[in-house]
Design a protein around this motif. Structure first.
Motif, mmCIF file in Angstrom:
data_model
loop_
_atom_site.group_PDB
_atom_site.id
_atom_site.type_symbol
_atom_site.label_atom_id
_atom_site.label_comp_id
_atom_site.label_asym_id
_atom_site.label_seq_id
_atom_site.Cartn_x
_atom_site.Cartn_y
_atom_site.Cartn_z
ATOM 1 N N UNK A 10 0.807 -1.218 0.000
ATOM 2 C CA UNK A 10 0.000 0.000 0.000
ATOM 3 C C UNK A 10 0.837 1.264 0.000
ATOM 4 N N UNK A 11 1.934 1.263 0.733
ATOM 5 C CA UNK A 11 2.811 2.437 0.773
ATOM 6 C C UNK A 11 3.387 2.721 -0.613
ATOM 7 N N UNK A 12 3.829 1.671 -1.294
ATOM 8 C CA UNK A 12 4.389 1.859 -2.630
ATOM 9 C C UNK A 12 3.320 2.283 -3.631
ATOM 10 N N UNK A 13 2.120 1.748 -3.490
ATOM 11 C CA UNK A 13 1.034 2.139 -4.388
ATOM 12 C C UNK A 13 0.631 3.590 -4.111
ATOM 13 N N UNK A 14 0.652 3.981 -2.859
ATOM 14 C CA UNK A 14 0.286 5.344 -2.501
ATOM 15 C C UNK A 14 1.239 6.363 -3.120
ATOM 16 N N UNK A 15 2.529 6.065 -3.176
ATOM 17 C CA UNK A 15 3.497 7.010 -3.732
ATOM 18 C C UNK A 15 3.289 7.202 -5.230
ATOM 19 N N UNK A 16 2.581 6.283 -5.875
ATOM 20 C CA UNK A 16 2.318 6.409 -7.309
ATOM 21 C C UNK A 16 1.550 7.680 -7.647
ATOM 22 N N UNK A 21 -2.560 -6.518 -1.982
ATOM 23 C CA UNK A 21 -3.254 -6.681 -0.706
ATOM 24 C C UNK A 21 -4.413 -5.682 -0.644
ATOM 25 N N UNK A 22 -5.163 -5.669 0.441
ATOM 26 C CA UNK A 22 -6.382 -4.856 0.495
ATOM 27 C C UNK A 22 -6.114 -3.376 0.230
ATOM 28 N N UNK A 23 -5.142 -2.809 0.927
ATOM 29 C CA UNK A 23 -4.857 -1.382 0.757
ATOM 30 C C UNK A 23 -4.370 -1.085 -0.658
ATOM 31 N N UNK A 24 -3.455 -1.897 -1.162
ATOM 32 C CA UNK A 24 -2.923 -1.693 -2.507
ATOM 33 C C UNK A 24 -4.029 -1.789 -3.546
ATOM 34 N N UNK A 25 -4.874 -2.795 -3.398
ATOM 35 C CA UNK A 25 -5.973 -2.996 -4.338
ATOM 36 C C UNK A 25 -6.961 -1.831 -4.306
ATOM 37 N N UNK A 26 -7.267 -1.347 -3.118
ATOM 38 C CA UNK A 26 -8.193 -0.217 -2.973
ATOM 39 C C UNK A 26 -7.623 1.048 -3.612
ATOM 40 N N UNK A 27 -6.352 1.314 -3.363
ATOM 41 C CA UNK A 27 -5.716 2.491 -3.968
ATOM 42 C C UNK A 27 -5.647 2.349 -5.487
ATOM 43 N N UNK A 28 -5.332 1.147 -5.965
ATOM 44 C CA UNK A 28 -5.268 0.916 -7.407
ATOM 45 C C UNK A 28 -6.638 1.138 -8.045
ATOM 46 N N UNK A 29 -7.691 0.727 -7.373
ATOM 47 C CA UNK A 29 -9.054 0.946 -7.895
ATOM 48 C C UNK A 29 -9.320 2.440 -8.033
ATOM 49 N N UNK A 30 -8.869 3.227 -7.064
ATOM 50 C CA UNK A 30 -9.024 4.685 -7.156
ATOM 51 C C UNK A 30 -8.297 5.230 -8.381
ATOM 52 N N UNK A 31 -7.074 4.759 -8.619
ATOM 53 C CA UNK A 31 -6.334 5.204 -9.808
ATOM 54 C C UNK A 31 -7.064 4.799 -11.084
#
Length: 173
Positions: free
Chosen positions: A85-91, A111-121
């Motif tokens: 999630x941290x790495x996805x957030x920096x995107x 994972x859950x956080x990464x997937x959720x952030x990716x969906x937002x992108x």
């Protein structure tokens, strides 16, 4: 100049440094090819905190494409599964218009956080889509369908992904 850059590296990588973000930003603003290569090595390293700061520094450089390649490598590295999630957030600091397939993979397999952030992108970024992009996304989707983490997530993602892929295909018909 190299001496100043080395001092910035030292401060950014110092676990006791409270201004590490500041030094990462400053380092990114001064980055040349050699600095970029050193930052990418940190992204691939064993300390996710330093890797995150290196990602932040890379976001301030003109080397976006190479940086994104390294960051997606870190996201999919099994050792970083718990901090994806941290790495996805920096995107959010990067130009992602050419990264649809990578973001889509994070959405499917993160994972859950990464997937959720990716969906937002996926919902917010205007991606450059080509027929080849769609084929690559479908390949990952088919892999996900045949290897779901759990049936509940499969049904949810199916309800989101299939209309998305259909709509993208219609753009080229």
């Amino acid at each position: 100049m190299q001496e100043e850059i080395q001092k910035l590296f030292d401060k950014m990588c110092d676990p006791k440094e409270s201004e590490a973000y500041y030094f990462a930003d400053k380092l990114g603003g001064m980055a040349d090819e050699v600095t970029k290569d050193q930052l990418i090595q940190l992204v691939k390293g064993d300390s996710w905190e330093i890797a995150y700061l290196a990602c932040r520094a890379l976001s301030k450089t003109p080397y976006q494409e190479e940086a994104l390649e390294a960051i997606f490598g870190a996201i999919f590295d099994k050792k970083n599964k718990s901090v994806q999630g941290a790495f996805v957030q920096i995107l959010e600091e990067f130009e992602l218009s050419n990264s649809f397939v990578d973001i889509f993979r994070v959405y499917l397999f993160g994972n859950f956080k990464a997937s959720t952030l990716a969906k937002d992108y996926l919902d917010e970024v205007e991606f450059d889509i080509t027929p080849r992009t769609i084929r690559k996304a479908e390949k990952h989707w088919n892999h996900y369908i045949h290897n779901p983490e759990d049936e509940g997530s499969l049904q949810l993602k199916k309800s989101e992904v299939e209309p998305m892929l259909k709509e993208m295909k219609e753009l080229f018909e």
